[in-house]
Design an enzyme around this catalytic site. Sequence first.
Site, PDB file in Angstrom:
ATOM      1  N   CYS A  14       1.077  -1.219   0.167  1.00  0.00           N
ATOM      2  CA  CYS A  14       0.202  -0.018  -0.253  1.00  0.00           C
ATOM      3  C   CYS A  14       0.767   0.789  -0.321  1.00  0.00           C
ATOM      4  O   CYS A  14       2.220   1.788   1.117  1.00  0.00           O
ATOM      5  CB  CYS A  14      -0.913  -0.063   1.274  1.00  0.00           C
ATOM      6  SG  CYS A  14      -1.637   1.400   1.824  1.00  0.00           S
TER       7      CYS A  14
ATOM      8  N   LYS B  92      -9.384  -8.939   5.538  1.00  0.00           N
ATOM      9  CA  LYS B  92      -8.562  -7.959   6.539  1.00  0.00           C
ATOM     10  C   LYS B  92     -10.108  -8.574   7.358  1.00  0.00           C
ATOM     11  O   LYS B  92     -10.766  -8.569   7.808  1.00  0.00           O
ATOM     12  CB  LYS B  92      -9.709  -6.453   5.971  1.00  0.00           C
ATOM     13  CG  LYS B  92      -8.625  -5.598   5.368  1.00  0.00           C
ATOM     14  CD  LYS B  92      -9.141  -3.937   4.924  1.00  0.00           C
ATOM     15  CE  LYS B  92     -10.657  -4.394   4.052  1.00  0.00           C
ATOM     16  NZ  LYS B  92     -11.078  -3.045   3.380  1.00  0.00           N
TER      17      LYS B  92
ATOM     18  N   GLU C  57      -5.650   7.800   8.245  1.00  0.00           N
ATOM     19  CA  GLU C  57      -5.405   8.887   6.829  1.00  0.00           C
ATOM     20  C   GLU C  57      -3.658   9.267   7.451  1.00  0.00           C
ATOM     21  O   GLU C  57      -3.664   9.950   7.490  1.00  0.00           O
ATOM     22  CB  GLU C  57      -6.206  10.411   7.095  1.00  0.00           C
ATOM     23  CG  GLU C  57      -7.322  10.137   6.417  1.00  0.00           C
ATOM     24  CD  GLU C  57      -7.818  10.093   4.764  1.00  0.00           C
ATOM     25  OE1 GLU C  57      -6.616  10.185   3.874  1.00  0.00           O
ATOM     26  OE2 GLU C  57      -8.107   9.366   4.223  1.00  0.00           O
ATOM     27  N   SER C  58      -3.071   8.654   6.086  1.00  0.00           N
ATOM     28  CA  SER C  58      -1.338   8.867   5.787  1.00  0.00           C
ATOM     29  C   SER C  58      -1.011   9.684   6.546  1.00  0.00           C
ATOM     30  O   SER C  58       0.207   9.924   7.117  1.00  0.00           O
ATOM     31  CB  SER C  58      -0.966   8.064   4.331  1.00  0.00           C
ATOM     32  OG  SER C  58      -1.398   8.445   3.496  1.00  0.00           O
TER      33      SER C  58
ATOM     34  N   VAL D 144      -6.431   1.195   5.525  1.00  0.00           N
ATOM     35  CA  VAL D 144      -4.953   0.946   6.366  1.00  0.00           C
ATOM     36  C   VAL D 144      -4.117   2.238   5.368  1.00  0.00           C
ATOM     37  O   VAL D 144      -4.720   2.377   4.582  1.00  0.00           O
ATOM     38  CB  VAL D 144      -3.719  -0.001   6.606  1.00  0.00           C
ATOM     39  CG1 VAL D 144      -4.408  -1.179   7.064  1.00  0.00           C
ATOM     40  CG2 VAL D 144      -4.102  -0.108   5.122  1.00  0.00           C
TER      41      VAL D 144
HETATM   42  N1  GSH Z   1      -6.437   8.414   1.878  1.00  0.00           N
HETATM   43  C1  GSH Z   1      -5.727   7.011   2.913  1.00  0.00           C
HETATM   44  C2  GSH Z   1      -6.232   5.910   1.254  1.00  0.00           C
HETATM   45  C3  GSH Z   1      -5.729   4.378   2.358  1.00  0.00           C
HETATM   46  C4  GSH Z   1      -6.255   3.941   1.065  1.00  0.00           C
HETATM   47  O1  GSH Z   1      -6.116   4.105   0.130  1.00  0.00           O
HETATM   48  N2  GSH Z   1      -5.285   2.484   1.184  1.00  0.00           N
HETATM   49  C5  GSH Z   1      -6.168   1.329   0.690  1.00  0.00           C
HETATM   50  C6  GSH Z   1      -4.456   0.356   0.428  1.00  0.00           C
HETATM   51  S1  GSH Z   1      -3.700   0.810   0.093  1.00  0.00           S
HETATM   52  C7  GSH Z   1      -7.296  -0.056   1.263  1.00  0.00           C
HETATM   53  O2  GSH Z   1      -6.880  -0.110   2.567  1.00  0.00           O
HETATM   54  N3  GSH Z   1      -8.000  -0.301   0.402  1.00  0.00           N
HETATM   55  C8  GSH Z   1      -8.667  -1.983   1.603  1.00  0.00           C
HETATM   56  C9  GSH Z   1     -10.345  -1.416   0.836  1.00  0.00           C
HETATM   57  O3  GSH Z   1     -10.133   0.124   0.684  1.00  0.00           O
HETATM   58  O4  GSH Z   1     -10.540  -2.222   1.393  1.00  0.00           O
HETATM   59  C10 GSH Z   1      -3.807   7.456   2.891  1.00  0.00           C
HETATM   60  O5  GSH Z   1      -4.247   8.497   2.976  1.00  0.00           O
HETATM   61  O6  GSH Z   1      -4.533   6.672   4.228  1.00  0.00           O
END
Ligand code: GSH
Length: 202
Positions: free
Chosen positions: A10, A37, A62-63, A50
């Site tokens: 990710c 998950k 949120e990163s 995540v």
């Molecule tokens: N805007 C969020 C994006 C986080 C994101 O897109 N995470 C993805 C993995 S890269 C995730 O957890 N996807 C699992 C899902 O949506 O079920 C950040 O900056 O943390």
Amino acid sequence: MMQLYSGTTCPFSQRCRFVLFEKGMDFEIRDIDLYNKPEDISVMNPYGQVPILVERDLVLYESNIINEYIDERFPHPQLMPADPIMRARTRLFLYNFEKELFVHVSTLENRNETDPAAQEAARQHIRDRLSMLAPILLKNKYMLGEEFSMLDVAIAPLLWRLDHYGIELPKNAAPVQKYGERIFSRPAYIEALTPSEKVMRR
Ligand SMILES: N[C@@H](CCC(=O)N[C@@H](CS)C(=O)NCC(=O)O)C(=O)O
């Protein structure tokens, strides 16, 4: 001790791993299988994503929000500029990155987005937007000048994944590639890579 729930491929989780290693403090990384998950992810983050950072009773997602917290909690080396005006500008840039670049990264990362036209449009947007950064990066070592900052952290996971996403930058974007190499050679960058990320780039 801080715990980071992180996806091994990710790009958003990679941002937070990168900052944790830059700070050189104690933390624990918990690898989350995004295909399977654990239930507690949606309890901690209503959006079910995540990265998630947990420190005692503080739970953050949120990163960029996680990274600003780590930066304030462990100020050395400082990754947000000290000056309020530069700080505000940096936040605005971070916002622009999400709206103009990472919205398309999310399209490419989204397993449910299988429409080839949508994926190609995302690649094209990323290619065009990154190419626009070339003149700045011809002059500057890092996004803000001489100093490595949160902006470099935020964009690095995308630059690392260009081949992996099937994005080829035009020749005039060479300064962007060179800038990427500068970030990738930082010890913390290398330490923060997962085995799955290491093989994304030859
Ligand atoms: N805007 C969020 C994006 C986080 C994101 O897109 N995470 C993805 C993995 S890269 C995730 O957890 N996807 C699992 C899902 O949506 O079920 C950040 O900056 O943390």
